[in-house]
Design a protein around this motif. Structure first.
Motif, PDB file in Angstrom:
ATOM      1  N   SER A 225      69.220  21.318  39.657  1.00 26.78           N
ATOM      2  CA  SER A 225      70.135  20.373  40.316  1.00 26.78           C
ATOM      3  C   SER A 225      69.376  19.166  40.835  1.00 26.78           C
ATOM      4  CB  SER A 225      70.862  21.073  41.467  1.00 26.78           C
ATOM      5  OG  SER A 225      71.655  22.143  41.000  1.00 26.78           O
ATOM      6  N   ALA A 226      68.186  19.404  41.396  1.00 24.82           N
ATOM      7  CA  ALA A 226      67.380  18.298  41.916  1.00 24.82           C
ATOM      8  C   ALA A 226      66.968  17.348  40.800  1.00 24.82           C
ATOM      9  CB  ALA A 226      66.147  18.853  42.625  1.00 24.82           C
ATOM     10  N   LYS A 227      66.557  17.919  39.657  1.00 26.86           N
ATOM     11  CA  LYS A 227      66.165  17.068  38.520  1.00 26.86           C
ATOM     12  C   LYS A 227      67.358  16.301  37.963  1.00 26.86           C
ATOM     13  CE  LYS A 227      62.192  19.849  37.070  1.00 26.86           C
ATOM     14  NZ  LYS A 227      61.602  20.705  36.005  1.00 26.86           N
ATOM     15  N   ALA A 228      68.529  16.905  38.009  1.00 25.09           N
ATOM     16  CA  ALA A 228      69.726  16.241  37.484  1.00 25.09           C
ATOM     17  C   ALA A 228      70.096  15.017  38.300  1.00 25.09           C
ATOM     18  CB  ALA A 228      70.897  17.224  37.452  1.00 25.09           C
ATOM     19  N   VAL A 229      69.851  15.064  39.616  1.00 25.59           N
ATOM     20  CA  VAL A 229      70.206  13.927  40.483  1.00 25.59           C
ATOM     21  C   VAL A 229      68.986  13.067  40.820  1.00 25.59           C
ATOM     22  CG1 VAL A 229      72.206  15.096  41.462  1.00 25.59           C
ATOM     23  CG2 VAL A 229      69.984  15.359  42.571  1.00 25.59           C
ATOM     24  N   GLY A 230      67.820  13.468  40.314  1.00 25.33           N
ATOM     25  CA  GLY A 230      66.628  12.643  40.469  1.00 25.33           C
ATOM     26  C   GLY A 230      65.991  12.674  41.839  1.00 25.33           C
TER      27      GLY A 230
ATOM     28  N   ASP B 105      63.381  15.081  44.756  1.00 23.35           N
ATOM     29  CA  ASP B 105      62.290  16.044  44.802  1.00 23.35           C
ATOM     30  C   ASP B 105      62.836  17.467  44.923  1.00 23.35           C
ATOM     31  OD1 ASP B 105      59.394  16.761  45.233  1.00 23.35           O
ATOM     32  OD2 ASP B 105      60.258  17.527  47.101  1.00 23.35           O
ATOM     33  N   PRO B 106      62.456  18.391  44.030  1.00 19.53           N
ATOM     34  CA  PRO B 106      63.005  19.753  44.056  1.00 19.53           C
ATOM     35  C   PRO B 106      62.732  20.506  45.352  1.00 19.53           C
ATOM     36  CG  PRO B 106      61.973  19.321  41.940  1.00 19.53           C
ATOM     37  CD  PRO B 106      61.626  18.167  42.833  1.00 19.53           C
ATOM     38  N   TYR B 107      61.530  20.320  45.909  1.00 22.54           N
ATOM     39  CA  TYR B 107      61.193  21.029  47.144  1.00 22.54           C
ATOM     40  C   TYR B 107      62.079  20.571  48.295  1.00 22.54           C
ATOM     41  CZ  TYR B 107      58.421  22.620  51.155  1.00 22.54           C
ATOM     42  OH  TYR B 107      58.014  23.195  52.330  1.00 22.54           O
ATOM     43  N   GLN B 108      62.265  19.257  48.440  1.00 22.96           N
ATOM     44  CA  GLN B 108      63.123  18.740  49.498  1.00 22.96           C
ATOM     45  C   GLN B 108      64.584  19.138  49.269  1.00 22.96           C
ATOM     46  OE1 GLN B 108      62.053  17.418  52.309  1.00 22.96           O
ATOM     47  NE2 GLN B 108      59.956  17.644  51.564  1.00 22.96           N
ATOM     48  N   PHE B 109      64.981  19.165  48.004  1.00 23.97           N
ATOM     49  CA  PHE B 109      66.346  19.586  47.685  1.00 23.97           C
ATOM     50  C   PHE B 109      66.551  21.040  48.078  1.00 23.97           C
ATOM     51  CE2 PHE B 109      69.755  21.215  45.032  1.00 23.97           C
ATOM     52  CZ  PHE B 109      70.679  20.180  45.027  1.00 23.97           C
ATOM     53  N   LEU B 110      65.552  21.881  47.822  1.00 27.29           N
ATOM     54  CA  LEU B 110      65.637  23.291  48.200  1.00 27.29           C
ATOM     55  C   LEU B 110      65.778  23.449  49.712  1.00 27.29           C
ATOM     56  CD1 LEU B 110      65.304  26.374  47.725  1.00 27.29           C
ATOM     57  CD2 LEU B 110      62.832  26.001  47.907  1.00 27.29           C
ATOM     58  N   LEU B 111      64.944  22.732  50.468  1.00 28.74           N
ATOM     59  CA  LEU B 111      65.008  22.847  51.927  1.00 28.74           C
ATOM     60  C   LEU B 111      66.356  22.351  52.453  1.00 28.74           C
ATOM     61  CD1 LEU B 111      61.449  21.801  53.183  1.00 28.74           C
ATOM     62  CD2 LEU B 111      62.295  24.026  52.445  1.00 28.74           C
ATOM     63  N   SER B 112      66.877  21.281  51.873  1.00 28.11           N
ATOM     64  CA  SER B 112      68.182  20.773  52.297  1.00 28.11           C
ATOM     65  C   SER B 112      69.286  21.777  51.971  1.00 28.11           C
ATOM     66  CB  SER B 112      68.476  19.432  51.603  1.00 28.11           C
ATOM     67  OG  SER B 112      67.531  18.449  51.968  1.00 28.11           O
ATOM     68  N   THR B 113      69.183  22.408  50.799  1.00 30.59           N
ATOM     69  CA  THR B 113      70.173  23.419  50.425  1.00 30.59           C
ATOM     70  C   THR B 113      70.120  24.597  51.379  1.00 30.59           C
ATOM     71  OG1 THR B 113      69.975  22.763  48.102  1.00 30.59           O
ATOM     72  CG2 THR B 113      70.970  24.913  48.564  1.00 30.59           C
ATOM     73  N   GLN B 114      68.909  25.011  51.732  1.00 24.38           N
ATOM     74  CA  GLN B 114      68.773  26.128  52.666  1.00 24.38           C
ATOM     75  C   GLN B 114      69.269  25.753  54.060  1.00 24.38           C
ATOM     76  OE1 GLN B 114      65.375  28.954  50.665  1.00 24.38           O
ATOM     77  NE2 GLN B 114      64.729  27.726  52.385  1.00 24.38           N
ATOM     78  N   ALA B 115      69.169  24.480  54.413  1.00 25.03           N
ATOM     79  CA  ALA B 115      69.728  24.029  55.688  1.00 25.03           C
ATOM     80  C   ALA B 115      71.241  24.180  55.683  1.00 25.03           C
ATOM     81  CB  ALA B 115      69.340  22.572  55.951  1.00 25.03           C
TER      82      ALA B 115
END
Length: 446
Positions: free
Chosen positions: A83-88, A90-100
């Motif tokens: 999902s992070a790559k699809a919207v361009g 950073d995957p790590y930041q996207f993961l932390l935001s999702t977990q938030a």
């Protein structure tokens, strides 16, 4: 303002407060090496799924399938990375935001679950404890299962209890699927649906349609469980490490009351008694059982106090033992709690309340058996079945405070139930006292 409107406002406030707290934490968080330990294993699994279509933590090409971990969290990582790559981003930041977001939804589920068994303000308080819990906030900053597992457990319990109480058969069936995914995230939940099924049949006293929904939900869970077991039997080589090896190692760790003290001094100490036992026992459960039984016979007092008192207290303790300590698993050089006085104060308050809340949750059982309200009994018995069962398994294996973190929302509900019942009892005594006083002659009143 109607009760429904009050509840809608409460849900919105709880979600936004929880999300703000977690995003605030992510902004201040600095972790020198976030991919280490278990996190490294999960990342390897995710990469092998994406690159090779194989569930493996191996580094060879092609990687060999294994079943050491379950696929729930690695699949969650895969979804976040893609999902992070699809919207361009950073995957790590996207993961932390999702977990938030997942953590914020867990706080909402705490409120909704509490509303099935306690009053509005007690439910809001339980949810706010989940919002502010430093453990729940900090664990969202790691590539670890606790945040996702806590959400899935709360969701499964809410769907289960509300599905029975409100005769929502779709919810009841969905709870089986959510329990199935929770098992794929953390196998500790393995027997929870089996234990909850008789609770539903006995305490809810459902009609024939409800019984069918309960059975279908259980079958859905068993289908997920069976599919994973079948995959391991078919695809994983006999000599490859599996979940049984993890259980064996955790059982050995749990035998030694000095393991964590030795580990914290030197994680790679070759003379750690647990490591020596692991080599000596050679993966044999029979040898493990014989060794433990021999040691219990030699010093029964030590092992009784260890397993019945000290390990439960250790599991529900505050300081993370296998990690940096306090609320942190992997070392952090900066966090919200070290840069904000307000956040530090909230941590200090929650820490001062922690053991009192655990004790209150345990004492809630004293009121529960006398509570005659069907909705309250069913919901709380379901919560306590999950809490007690998971706690007992960890006490038998490896009791580490990190493992009790996903259970905190249910613990908060149990604690607030006890406190609400105490206040209710006090209120009854006051009313009786006033009635008795009103019935006495004026000259006999004090």
């Amino acid at each position: 303002m109607t009760d429904r409107t009050k509840q809608a406002f409460a849900i919105a406030f709880i979600f936004l407060a929880a999300l703000a707290m977690r995003w605030w934490y992510m902004e201040r968080l600095v972790i020198p090496q976030p991919v280490r330990g278990d996190a490294l294993q999960y990342v390897r699994y995710a990469n092998n799924i994406m690159d090779h279509g194989v569930f493996s933590r191996g580094t060879s090409t092609p990687p060999q399938p294994d079943g050491y971990f379950t696929p729930g969290y690695p699949l969650f990582l895969v979804a976040c990375i893609r999902s992070a790559k699809a919207v361009g981003v950073d995957p790590y930041q996207f993961l932390l935001s999702t977990q938030a977001v997942v953590g914020a939804l867990t706080a909402v589920l705490t409120f909704l679950l509490a509303r099935l068994c306690i009053g509005l303000w007690a439910s809001i308080t339980a949810a706010l404890l989940t919002v502010l819990s430093p453990h729940l906030v900090s664990h969202g900053g790691y590539i670890l299962t606790e945040t996702l597992f806590g959400f899935l457990l709360a969701l499964a319990l809410y769907l289960f209890a509300s599905g029975i109480l409100r005769r929502r058969h779709a919810r009841l069936i969905a709870s089986g699927g959510v329990f199935g995914y929770a098992y794929l995230v953390n196998p500790i939940v393995m027997f929870a649906p089996l234990l909850l099924t008789p609770v539903a049949l006995i305490f809810a006293r459902p009609n024939q349609t409800d019984r069918r929904a309960i059975v279908v939900g259980l079958l859905l869970y068993l289908a997920v469980f069976g599919a994973w077991q079948w995959r391991n039997k078919v695809e994983v080589a006999h000599e490859a490490s599996g979940s049984a090896d993890r259980i064996f190692w955790n059982f050995i760790i749990g035998m030694h009351s000095d393991y964590h003290e030795i580990w914290r001094k030197n994680p790679r100490d070759p003379n750690n008694p647990a490591d020596l036992d692991r080599k000596a026992l050679g993966g044999s459960y029979q040898a493990l059982a014989e060794t433990l039984w021999q040691r219990v016979r030699q010093d029964p007092g030590h092992y009784l106090s260890w397993y019945l008192v000290k390990k439960p207290l250790q599991l529900w303790g505050w300081d993370i033992l296998i990690g940096q300590g306090d609320i942190y698993v992997y070392p952090v050089t900066q966090s919200l709690y070290s840069t904000s006085r307000l956040a530090w104060l909230s941590e200090a308050v929650i820490k001062s309340l922690h053991y009192w809340l655990v004790a209150a949750a345990l004492l809630g059982l004293l009121y529960l058996w006398r509570d005659e309200r069907p909705a309250t009994r069913l919901t709380l018995i379901s919560l306590y079945v999950a809490l007690v069962y998971i706690s007992v398994v960890y006490v038998l294996l490896h009791a580490e405070p990190r493992y009790s973190v996903p259970l905190q929302p249910e613990m908060h509900i149990g604690a607030l139930y006890f406190l609400s019942q105490v206040f209710r009892s006090i209120d009854k005594l006051r009313r009786r006292s006033r009635q008795d006083l009103a019935g006495k002659p004026i000259d006999q009143r004090t």
